[in-house]
Design an enzyme around this catalytic site. Structure first.
Site, PDB file in Angstrom:
ATOM      1  N   HIS A   1       0.803  -1.229   0.000  1.00 53.24           N
ATOM      2  CA  HIS A   1       0.000   0.000   0.000  1.00 53.24           C
ATOM      3  C   HIS A   1       0.833   1.274   0.000  1.00 53.24           C
ATOM      4  O   HIS A   1       0.273   2.360   0.128  1.00 53.24           O
ATOM      5  CB  HIS A   1      -0.913   0.063   1.228  1.00 53.24           C
TER       6      HIS A   1
ATOM      7  N   LYS B   1      -8.636  13.636   4.816  1.00 49.78           N
ATOM      8  CA  LYS B   1      -7.716  12.497   4.786  1.00 49.78           C
ATOM      9  C   LYS B   1      -6.675  12.715   5.872  1.00 49.78           C
ATOM     10  O   LYS B   1      -6.627  13.801   6.476  1.00 49.78           O
ATOM     11  CB  LYS B   1      -7.034  12.360   3.424  1.00 49.78           C
ATOM     12  N   ARG B   2      -5.819  11.699   6.126  1.00 51.40           N
ATOM     13  CA  ARG B   2      -4.745  11.906   7.077  1.00 51.40           C
ATOM     14  C   ARG B   2      -3.882  13.096   6.643  1.00 51.40           C
ATOM     15  O   ARG B   2      -3.767  13.387   5.448  1.00 51.40           O
ATOM     16  CB  ARG B   2      -3.877  10.635   7.174  1.00 51.40           C
TER      17      ARG B   2
ATOM     18  N   LYS C   1     -14.903   7.889  -3.684  1.00 54.25           N
ATOM     19  CA  LYS C   1     -16.164   8.198  -2.992  1.00 54.25           C
ATOM     20  C   LYS C   1     -16.694   9.563  -3.443  1.00 54.25           C
ATOM     21  O   LYS C   1     -17.894   9.734  -3.674  1.00 54.25           O
ATOM     22  CB  LYS C   1     -15.951   8.194  -1.466  1.00 54.25           C
TER      23      LYS C   1
HETATM   24  C1  F58 Z   1      -3.117   3.729   2.115  1.00 48.02           C
HETATM   25  N1  F58 Z   1      -2.166   3.383   3.117  1.00 48.02           N
HETATM   26  C2  F58 Z   1      -2.493   4.459   0.941  1.00 48.02           C
HETATM   27  N2  F58 Z   1      -1.553   3.060   5.289  1.00 48.02           N
HETATM   28  O1  F58 Z   1      -1.783   5.584   1.405  1.00 48.02           O
HETATM   29  C3  F58 Z   1      -3.612   4.877  -0.007  1.00 48.02           C
HETATM   30  O2  F58 Z   1      -3.081   5.479  -1.144  1.00 48.02           O
HETATM   31  C4  F58 Z   1      -4.426   3.654  -0.400  1.00 48.02           C
HETATM   32  O3  F58 Z   1      -5.561   4.024  -1.126  1.00 48.02           O
HETATM   33  C5  F58 Z   1      -4.873   2.882   0.817  1.00 48.02           C
HETATM   34  O4  F58 Z   1      -3.778   2.569   1.648  1.00 48.02           O
HETATM   35  C6  F58 Z   1      -5.583   1.598   0.467  1.00 48.02           C
HETATM   36  O5  F58 Z   1      -4.831   0.864  -0.441  1.00 48.02           O
HETATM   37  C7  F58 Z   1      -2.494   3.467   4.417  1.00 48.02           C
HETATM   38  O6  F58 Z   1      -3.598   3.853   4.766  1.00 48.02           O
HETATM   39  C8  F58 Z   1      -1.667   3.112   6.636  1.00 48.02           C
HETATM   40  O7  F58 Z   1      -2.544   3.730   7.186  1.00 48.02           O
HETATM   41  C9  F58 Z   1      -0.632   2.331   7.411  1.00 48.02           C
HETATM   42  C10 F58 Z   1      -1.122   2.034   8.782  1.00 48.02           C
HETATM   43  C11 F58 Z   1      -0.104   1.263   9.577  1.00 48.02           C
HETATM   44  C12 F58 Z   1       1.256   1.865   9.592  1.00 48.02           C
HETATM   45  C13 F58 Z   1       1.740   2.272   8.236  1.00 48.02           C
HETATM   46  C14 F58 Z   1       0.693   3.023   7.398  1.00 48.02           C
END
Ligand code: F58
Length: 790
Positions: free
Chosen positions: A344, A523-524, A635
């Protein structure tokens, strides 16, 4: 047998499960009673699904994920079971409002962002498609922290979703596994120094129309020796329960870091805890039905959601080899036949790798197994030096790749970049392994449930088949040219914006103009997601509006929401700046009717469900090459908010599908980004070339938004005018241009509505049903068990 009549079922639960008289019941009581009544019906579907899976001896999918950001479950359950009208009527009969009752449910915030929400959408689609599946994760006592602002700064408080009883889960004290940590390993075994139980809690996840339900099984830590009577009798009351407290620590809290690799012992323990418990459970279920372990890959598909469950691979090998005596190489082959890995992120700082000393102390036998797997891989491919080990580290991405049958990226661009960057060498050795499965979102939650006005219009126009087959939205295309229909489409958006404005007024005391363009970035908070680009453009716009307040401005409402990792200082500074800028801009009488800015605190799934249907413009402005996919972007498009965005992640595919004319594109491509970064002083040059940008940055530097503390944003200013790794300054000019293009279209209501409606009509491909069908066919070899004629 629960009562057939739904109203009776609710009252029966209110009376006998909650012990409340309808005359004295609170909203909470009604919500619990409704939840139990809905749950009963889900349980029927759940048991039928389980029986059918056993009867067919079907292959099962196991989705291992450290995060499941499921949000609320009640409304989803009610709607997927087709009980909405009955539930509404029943509650209204008791003088209650359906929305008040379903929104009383706290969000289950067991995830950080996109990765966790994707897992939740996948669970819903797996059930909607009738694919036999289990989700496996951790039952965190505290989900993602609660965010508030104090003088514009982010404050964090613990989240407490389990403070009230949670009606959806079933505790399974009989489903517990003893897991070890530490101790010593030999060539064939392991004697751990400490042990803990993982205990299961099951939540049924029901699919569209209630035809199938799968299990989300979350593990909770339990002590082997929860209560020490000797210590208690000696008066050491706290010490007497220490074991239990320690064991529970493991599932106590979700790590809120989403930007950097965490590298902490407790995190590794969490990862092993849920991965190992899941693998034990998978083997137990398999062995209850089959004697031949060689059949595992034909009955079991395990999906690793990023590398957090990567240790499931070595654990499976350990259980096959050490505990069941299987030949080591054969155990590796079997594991590879079952395991798959989804990546991801390409951000180097987020790729997991563990210090080998820490790893070896906690999981000594697993370290040996990893070394042996790695050595065998190196021996088989002597010409290439790729390894899951090296520099004193255990690299979870490489390990997952080597042990996986398939490795996938989450958008076409991201998958391409995986092959040329982080997994370049491994890809050249195993060119068949990496495939793409572009993300999707469940249309039930993200259109039908969250936007009832639009859902009703669509159903009125093309029937309700689209809810289970989202690409049918395309049938809307010809209607977009019908002025009457387009007005109805626009009226839905206006009503949603009015409802959001009321809520913002009630909850935050800010007056918004529903006629203005609602421009939304939720978003974050991350440098690569570039909320600071957005606020700089906002500042520049404000400055220009002040220059010529009587010019023909398109009124805007800029809405932001999202959390910053507590340790991510720069991201917290961005939040602070947005809040500071909002305070100054919103107080300006000359621009008050044209520009408003708000940062809504404590963003979560439920807030997204409220904001997205009321948005006009979707901000997807990451530095190209950095956002793996994005799912919020999908979305927004579905709910009729065109994107202002870069060619990044799934934006690329969204633009291809909705049409370039319905998308506000700006910025450098991923290739151009690399080239731009190589230019000396690129940021200084970009700032010097754009007086608007210079003026906006100068205002921040001079303390316009931080009166009395000029240097408050020195960090941001120095970054933007210095390294500017994420190229905010280089993309600013084109971003401004794209925003003004959006302004121009927005003034022509019909043109804007058409663009919005084309986004809805042409984004049906971004359903997670389509994504899951892809995984079933290309990765898992799993089949739907839905009765075809049902
Ligand atoms: C997200 N990653 C991507 N990671 O940033 C986003 O582009 C994508 O659409 C999504 O995944 C789904 O594929 C993401 O959300 C985290 O939140 C992790 C959580 C645990 C630690 C590292 C980051």
């Amino acid at each position: 047998m629960p009562p057939k009549d739904f109203r009776d079922a609710i009252v029966t639960h209110l009376t006998y499960s909650l012990g409340k008289d309808p005359d004295h019941a609170t909203v909470f009581d009604w919500r619990m009673a409704l939840s139990f009544a809905v749950r009963d019906r889900i349980v029927d579907a759940w048991m039928a699904s389980t029986r059918r899976t056993y009867a067919k001896d079907a292959k099962r999918v196991y989705y291992l994920s450290m995060e499941f950001l499921i949000g609320r479950l009640l409304e989803d359950g009610v709607i997927n079971l087709g009980l909405e009208d009955e539930a509404r009527r029943a509650l209204e009969g008791f003088g209650l409002n359906f929305t008040d009752v379903v929104t009383d449910e706290p969000d289950a915030a067991l995830g950080n962002g996109g990765l966790g929400r994707l897992a939740a959408c996948f669970m819903e689609s797996l059930s909607s498609l009738g694919c036999p599946a289990f989700g496996y994760g951790i039952r965190y006592e505290h989900g993602l922290f609660r965010q508030s602002f104090e003088n514009g700064r982010q404050m964090e408080a613990p989240e407490t979703w389990l403070q009230q009883p949670h009606p959806w889960e079933f505790e399974r004290p009989e489903a517990r596994f003893l897991l070890g940590f530490g101790g010593t390993a030999t060539a064939t075994g392991w004697t751990p120094a400490e042990t803990v139980y993982a205990e299961a809690y099951d939540t049924p996840i029901v699919g569209w129309q209630g035809r199938w339900a799968n299990t989300l099984r979350l593990w909770s830590g339990r002590a082997v020796d929860p209560f020490n009577l000797e210590k208690f009798n000696a008066g050491e009351f706290t010490a007497a329960t220490e074991g239990e407290a320690l064991a529970r620590t493991i599932s106590r809290v979700l790590y809120p870091e989403d930007s950097t690799e965490i590298g902490k012992a407790l995190r590794i323990k969490q990862e092993y805890f849920f991965s190992a418990a899941s693998v034990h459970d998978i083997l137990r279920r398999f062995e209850a039905e089959h004697a031949d372990l060689g059949l595992l890959p034909s009955k079991v598909a395990i999906q690793l959601n990023d590398t957090h469950p990567a240790i499931a691979g070595p654990e499976l090998i350990r259980l096959l080899h050490d505990a069941r005596g299987m030949d080591f190489d054969e155990a590796v082959r079997i594991a590879q036949g079952c395991l798959n890995y989804t990546n991801h992120t390409l951000l180097p700082e987020a790729l997991e790798s563990w210090d080998e000393t820490l790893f070896g102390e906690l999981l000594p036998r697993h370290l040996q197994i990893i070394d042996r797997v790695d050595a065998a891989h190196a021996k088989a491919h002597p010409k290439r030096k790729v390894s899951a080990r090296g520099d004193g580290r255990v690299k979870m991405g490489e390990l997952s790749f080597i042990l996986a049958n398939r490795v996938n990226g989450v958008s076409a661009l991201h998958t391409g970049l995986m092959k040329t960057t982080v997994f370049k060498d491994l890809n050249s050795l195993h060119p068949e392994k990496i495939i793409n499965e572009t993300n999707g979102v469940t249309p039930r939650r993200w259109l039908h449930n969250c936007n009832p006005g639009l859902s009703a219009l669509i159903t009125d126009t093309i029937g309700d088949g689209w809810i289970g087959d989202l690409e049918q939205l395309e049938i809307l295309v010809p209607h977009v040219d019908d002025a009457g229909w387009l007005e109805r489409y626009a009226a839905v958006k206006t009503a949603n914006k009015a409802a959001l404005s009321d809520w913002v007024m009630d909850a935050h005391g800010l007056k918004l103009d529903p006629q203005a363009m609602f421009d939304v970035q939720i978003k974050r908070i991350h440098e690569y997601k570039r909320q600071h680009l957005n606020i700089l453009e906002t500042i520049a716009l404000w400055q220009e509006m002040k220059d010529t307040p009587n010019a023909d401005w398109t009124p805007r409402v800029k809405l932001f929401a999202g959390k910053a990792a507590p340790g991510y200082f720069f991201a917290k500074e961005i939040i602070h700046l947005i809040n500071d800028a909002a305070a100054v801009i919103n107080a300006d009488k000359t621009t008050n009717d044209k520009l408003k800015v708000a940062f809504l605190p404590n963003y979560n799934v439920s807030m997204a469900e409220r904001l997205i249907p009321a948005s006009d413009l979707s901000e997807q402005i990451s530095t190209a090459g950095k956002e793996a996919s994005g799912t919020g972007n999908m979305k927004f498009a579905l709910n009729g908010a065109p994107t202002v965005g870069t060619l990044d992640g799934a934006n690329v595919e969204i633009r291809e599908r909705v049409g370039a004319e319905n998308f506000f594109l700006f910025g450098m491509t991923a290739d151009e980004v690399e080239a731009r970064r190589a230019i000396k002083n690129h940021a200084a040059k970009a700032v010097a070339a754009d007086p608007r940008l210079k003026r906006a940055i100068d205002a921040v530097a001079k303390g316009v938004f931080s009166p009395g503390e000029k240097a408050r944003y020195k960090g941001i200013v120095d970054n933007l005018t210095g390294p500017d790794y994420f190229l905010v300054t280089s993309d600013f000019t084109d971003y401004w241009r794209a925003q003004r293009d959006a302004d121009a279209v927005f003034t022509d209501t019909a043109a804007w509505s058409k663009m919005a409606a084309m986004n809805t009509a042409l984004s049906g491909w971004f359903s997670s049903d389509r994504t899951i069908r892809g995984y079933m066919a290309d990765i898992w070899g799993a089949e739907s068990l839905l009765e075809k004629d049902a």
